[in-house]
Structures are given as C-alpha cells and as structure tokens.
Write a protein that holds these residues in place. Structure first.
Motif, PDB file in Angstrom:
ATOM      1  N   PHE A   1      39.100  41.985  36.861  1.00 42.03           N
ATOM      2  CA  PHE A   1      39.607  41.548  38.160  1.00 42.03           C
ATOM      3  C   PHE A   1      39.385  42.605  39.242  1.00 42.03           C
ATOM      4  O   PHE A   1      39.870  42.453  40.359  1.00 42.03           O
ATOM      5  CB  PHE A   1      41.103  41.231  38.066  1.00 42.03           C
ATOM      6  N   ASP A   2      38.679  43.690  38.913  1.00 43.28           N
ATOM      7  CA  ASP A   2      38.485  44.797  39.861  1.00 43.28           C
ATOM      8  C   ASP A   2      39.807  45.357  40.346  1.00 43.28           C
ATOM      9  O   ASP A   2      39.961  45.735  41.511  1.00 43.28           O
ATOM     10  CB  ASP A   2      37.651  44.331  41.073  1.00 43.28           C
ATOM     11  N   GLY A   3      40.769  45.386  39.452  1.00 43.76           N
ATOM     12  CA  GLY A   3      42.079  45.950  39.793  1.00 43.76           C
ATOM     13  C   GLY A   3      43.120  44.875  40.001  1.00 43.76           C
ATOM     14  O   GLY A   3      42.894  43.893  40.715  1.00 43.76           O
ATOM     15  N   VAL A   4      44.247  45.028  39.341  1.00 43.09           N
ATOM     16  CA  VAL A   4      45.375  44.106  39.476  1.00 43.09           C
ATOM     17  C   VAL A   4      46.592  44.898  39.922  1.00 43.09           C
ATOM     18  O   VAL A   4      46.874  45.975  39.378  1.00 43.09           O
ATOM     19  CB  VAL A   4      45.674  43.399  38.130  1.00 43.09           C
ATOM     20  N   ARG A   5      47.286  44.390  40.921  1.00 45.06           N
ATOM     21  CA  ARG A   5      48.472  45.104  41.394  1.00 45.06           C
ATOM     22  C   ARG A   5      49.635  44.952  40.415  1.00 45.06           C
ATOM     23  O   ARG A   5      50.305  45.913  40.082  1.00 45.06           O
ATOM     24  CB  ARG A   5      48.882  44.584  42.771  1.00 45.06           C
ATOM     25  N   ARG A   6      49.853  43.706  39.938  1.00 47.80           N
ATOM     26  CA  ARG A   6      50.979  43.458  39.032  1.00 47.80           C
ATOM     27  C   ARG A   6      50.549  42.518  37.912  1.00 47.80           C
ATOM     28  O   ARG A   6      49.835  41.542  38.158  1.00 47.80           O
ATOM     29  CB  ARG A   6      52.159  42.833  39.795  1.00 47.80           C
ATOM     30  N   ILE A   7      51.002  42.813  36.701  1.00 50.68           N
ATOM     31  CA  ILE A   7      50.748  41.976  35.535  1.00 50.68           C
ATOM     32  C   ILE A   7      52.085  41.420  35.046  1.00 50.68           C
ATOM     33  O   ILE A   7      53.062  42.167  34.901  1.00 50.68           O
ATOM     34  CB  ILE A   7      50.070  42.773  34.412  1.00 50.68           C
ATOM     35  N   HIS A   8      52.112  40.117  34.794  1.00 47.76           N
ATOM     36  CA  HIS A   8      53.325  39.454  34.317  1.00 47.76           C
ATOM     37  C   HIS A   8      53.031  38.888  32.932  1.00 47.76           C
ATOM     38  O   HIS A   8      52.119  38.069  32.770  1.00 47.76           O
ATOM     39  CB  HIS A   8      53.745  38.347  35.279  1.00 47.76           C
ATOM     40  N   LEU A   9      53.778  39.329  31.940  1.00 48.51           N
ATOM     41  CA  LEU A   9      53.537  38.927  30.565  1.00 48.51           C
ATOM     42  C   LEU A   9      54.495  37.809  30.163  1.00 48.51           C
ATOM     43  O   LEU A   9      55.710  37.930  30.347  1.00 48.51           O
ATOM     44  CB  LEU A   9      53.714  40.122  29.625  1.00 48.51           C
ATOM     45  N   VAL A  10      53.943  36.726  29.637  1.00 48.68           N
ATOM     46  CA  VAL A  10      54.740  35.626  29.091  1.00 48.68           C
ATOM     47  C   VAL A  10      54.399  35.551  27.609  1.00 48.68           C
ATOM     48  O   VAL A  10      53.286  35.182  27.241  1.00 48.68           O
ATOM     49  CB  VAL A  10      54.430  34.291  29.790  1.00 48.68           C
ATOM     50  N   GLY A  11      55.339  35.936  26.747  1.00 45.43           N
ATOM     51  CA  GLY A  11      55.068  35.995  25.322  1.00 45.43           C
ATOM     52  C   GLY A  11      55.843  34.956  24.541  1.00 45.43           C
ATOM     53  O   GLY A  11      57.024  34.710  24.810  1.00 45.43           O
ATOM     54  N   HIS A  12      55.168  34.345  23.590  1.00 49.74           N
ATOM     55  CA  HIS A  12      55.827  33.405  22.691  1.00 49.74           C
ATOM     56  C   HIS A  12      56.017  34.063  21.336  1.00 49.74           C
ATOM     57  O   HIS A  12      55.118  34.735  20.824  1.00 49.74           O
ATOM     58  CB  HIS A  12      54.983  32.144  22.524  1.00 49.74           C
TER      59      HIS A  12
END
Length: 399
Positions: free
Chosen positions: A78-89
């Motif tokens: 993505f050429d850099g991500v400001r924020r990552i949100h993880l949704v785990g099952h």
C-alpha cells in the motif's frame, strides 16, 4: 506521487490459518463487503478490507512472527499505511491481541525488534469467538489424540467416532459435498494445506485453559490499542438440540466437559458480565435468551473464555447466539421470498437459527468498533491541519 493509505482492515483467520483452500474461503465474501460498506458510509472515504493467512495450527509464537511479516508486506504493497485494524476470528483474535502486548512471544518475551514499526500502526483489534482464556475443547481426549496419537491411544475410539459422524454429515449435506469438491479441484494446494495441518499441531496445546492462563501471566497489554470482544454461544435447549446435527452436538459435548478447578477468576467474572448482557444478545427472534455457565460454548470455544478483560465491560462489543462458523458467513443462507434450498450451506448446524439479520447486525457492530478508533484520530488530524493552514495564512510580523 502516491499518498499514504489512512486505514486498512485486516481479517485474521483462526487456528486453521488459511485465507482460501481450493474454492473455499475462510471468511465469506459478505464479511468483507459489510465491513467495508459500513465504514465507507460512515467515514466517507475508501477503507480496504483484506483477508490474510497465518500458519495452520502452528504455535502462537510462530503465528505471531508470521503475521508480523505479513503485515509488513501489506504495508509495503500500500506504499505505507497510517493505521491497521485487525479483526480476528477464533485464534486469529488471540494472534491479533498478542501484538498489543509489551513483550513479543516469538522472541521469548523480548523486544519487538524490526517489527516495532508495523506493530505501532495497529490502531484497533476486534475479536470474534476468540479463546483469550483457552478452550476446553483443546484439553479434550480427542484433541490430545490429534496432538499426539501414540501417547493417547485410549481416545482413538472417540476420534474415530467423530470422523465417522463427520463423514456421514458430508454425504448427507449437499453444501458440504460442494465444499469437498472445491477442495478436490485444487488437490495440490489442498494436499499441501492438510500436510501442514498435520505437521503443525502444537496450537492445540497452546489453546488449553492452563496454557493460556500461563501466557496471560507473562504477556500484558500496553493499553494503547482498544480491544473489542464479540462473544458467541449456542443454546443447549431441547429445541436447539433437535435442530443440531450429530457432529456439532459431539463438539459441544467435548467443549462443555470442563475441569471446574481450572476455571480462572476471569472466567467467573465473564459469566457474570455475560449473564447481565444476555437480554441484548444478537439472536434470531425464534430462539431463547441464552444462559451462561462454564460449559456454554459455540461448539469450539467456551463463551466464558472469549472476553479478554471482563473487568472492563466496555471491551464487550456484544453477544451473538451463533456457532463458531456462523459468524464467518458460513450458515444456511436462505432467500426470504423464494422457496428452495439454501443459497449456501453452513459448516455446522447448531440450532441457533442464525441468519442474514443476525449476520449484518454483528458486522455493523464490528464496523462501529473500528470506526470509533478512527474518528477521534481523524478529528485530531483535521484539527492539526486547520491550525497549520491558519499559521500559513497569518500575515508576517511588522517588527
């Protein structure tokens, strides 16, 4: 010139670890669509939702290291991500939450090293049906046999019985046959996955209540990243049992077989919190309000084990009357107005009567939990941007 992507949602699978095997996807396509649609309607901008993969049934430490490498690769794409949100099952929620702890378990409790940067981009964790305090299914005789057949020959009969029940179910259920055909159509890929599954069975040990209690003593959250837990449970009523298939009933029986002496204070606190919130559970109107004890489960994970910190009620995003696969979008999905077979078949049949209304309500709340972690930061960023613009527009000093 490329611009940094503000937010990306990553779907983290559970103990089987795959994103796709053959033509079967771990997270049904509807999961991606609902989360992305809800977030973009609320935020007014694109929010990519990407399913990832982890190691199938490898130890939590190895899965953590693999997931960090995967997130680093994603950031580069993505050429850099400001924020990552993880949704785990399931175990994927545990994988995601452990990234918010002060110590890295893949490094024997040491520093995060080169992974510190991508870890710092994690802005929220949402867990669905996750065994934060283990699951009694991992401590069952059948699980011990799968983990080490030679050391647990007494459980061979019970394991064989489960396989026979499962085989009968596959033959009787058209949807299961379709899944099997899809896996067979990609036999090299499927064979590789099954081989990895057999070679890496240590996760069973890691997810026992005793092992998870020990891990919780060693790993403490830094408190920087909000963790929202969605709890799943099925009904042990006579009505639900009539609607359930034999394989699910056997799974639920094994999961309910617990050692009360191993129950932690967190589990008992969770039971009290779940009981107080039971009336508000996401459920089909035709089923009863759930009741909770240590044996209550979604067929795979005990409900009392699914809340990370039951002393913090705000961390409970909701309760859903559903089995372990329903919440992935794998349920008997029927057309409301056209009679006929289900549009797609569920993996389990628990008698929970989970349907589209419950599915969309669950993921609307998941999207809301993610949005709440984004909006204050967006507001602060906009405020800083406005202040900067004002400073640029100020006339020069006459001094």
């Amino acid at each position: 010139m490329s611009t940094q992507t503000a937010d990306v949602v990553v779907l983290v699978p559970g103990f089987l670890g795959f994103g796709r095997v053959g033509e079967f996807y771990y997270f049904a396509e509807r999961v991606i669509s609902v989360i992305r649609g809800a977030l973009e309607m609320r935020l007014g901008r694109p929010v990519p939702v990407v399913p990832c993969c982890t190691l199938p049934m490898g130890r939590l430490a190895l899965r953590q290291e693999f997931l960090l490498r995967w997130l680093t690769s994603l950031d580069a794409q993505f050429d850099g991500v400001r924020r990552i949100h993880l949704v785990g099952h399931s175990a994927g929620g545990v994988d995601a939450e452990l990234l918010t702890c002060a110590e890295a378990i893949f490094n024997d409790g040491g520093s995060w090293g080169d992974a510190a940067r991508v870890r710092g981009q994690i802005a929220s964790v949402t867990a669905i049906a996750s065994p934060f305090h283990g699951t009694y299914l991992a401590a069952s005789e059948v699980a011990k046999f799968v983990r080490s057949p030679k050391s647990n020959l007494r459980a061979a009969g019970a394991a064989a019985r489960m396989l026979w029940i499962l085989a009968e179910l596959v033959v009787r259920t058209p949807g299961s046959v379709d899944i099997a055909r899809g896996m067979v159509s990609s036999m090299p890929e499927t064979a590789k996955f099954l081989y990895q599954l057999w070679q890496n069975r240590e996760l069973i040990d890691d997810l026992s209540p005793v092992s998870m209690a020990q891990l919780r003593q060693r790993c403490r959250s830094e408190g920087r990243v909000p963790v929202t837990c969605f709890v799943t449970t099925t009904l042990a009523t006579e009505q639900a049992s009539r609607d359930a298939d034999a394989f699910f009933l056997e799974l639920r029986r094994l999961t309910a077989d617990h050692d009360a002496a191993e129950a932690t204070s967190a589990m008992h606190t969770s039971l009290a919190l779940l009981t107080s919130r039971a009336e508000a559970a996401i459920r089909c109107p035709d089923v009863n309000v759930p009741s909770f004890d240590l044996g209550a489960s979604d067929g795979v994970v005990n409900s009392a084990c699914q809340i990370l910190d039951p002393a913090n009620p705000a961390g409970l995003g909701g309760i859903c009357v559903a089995d372990h696969a329903d919440v992935l979008g794998h349920y008997d999905r029927k057309d409301e107005f056209i009679a006929g077979p289900p549009l797609n078949a569920g993996l389990f049949h628990s008698g929970s009567r989970f349907g589209d209304n419950q599915f969309f309500e669950l993921y609307k709340r998941v999207a809301l939990a993610i949005a709440r972690s984004i909006e204050p930061r967006d507001h602060a960023q906009a405020h800083l941007g406005a202040e900067g613009s004002q400073r640029l527009q100020m006339p020069p000093s006459s001094a």
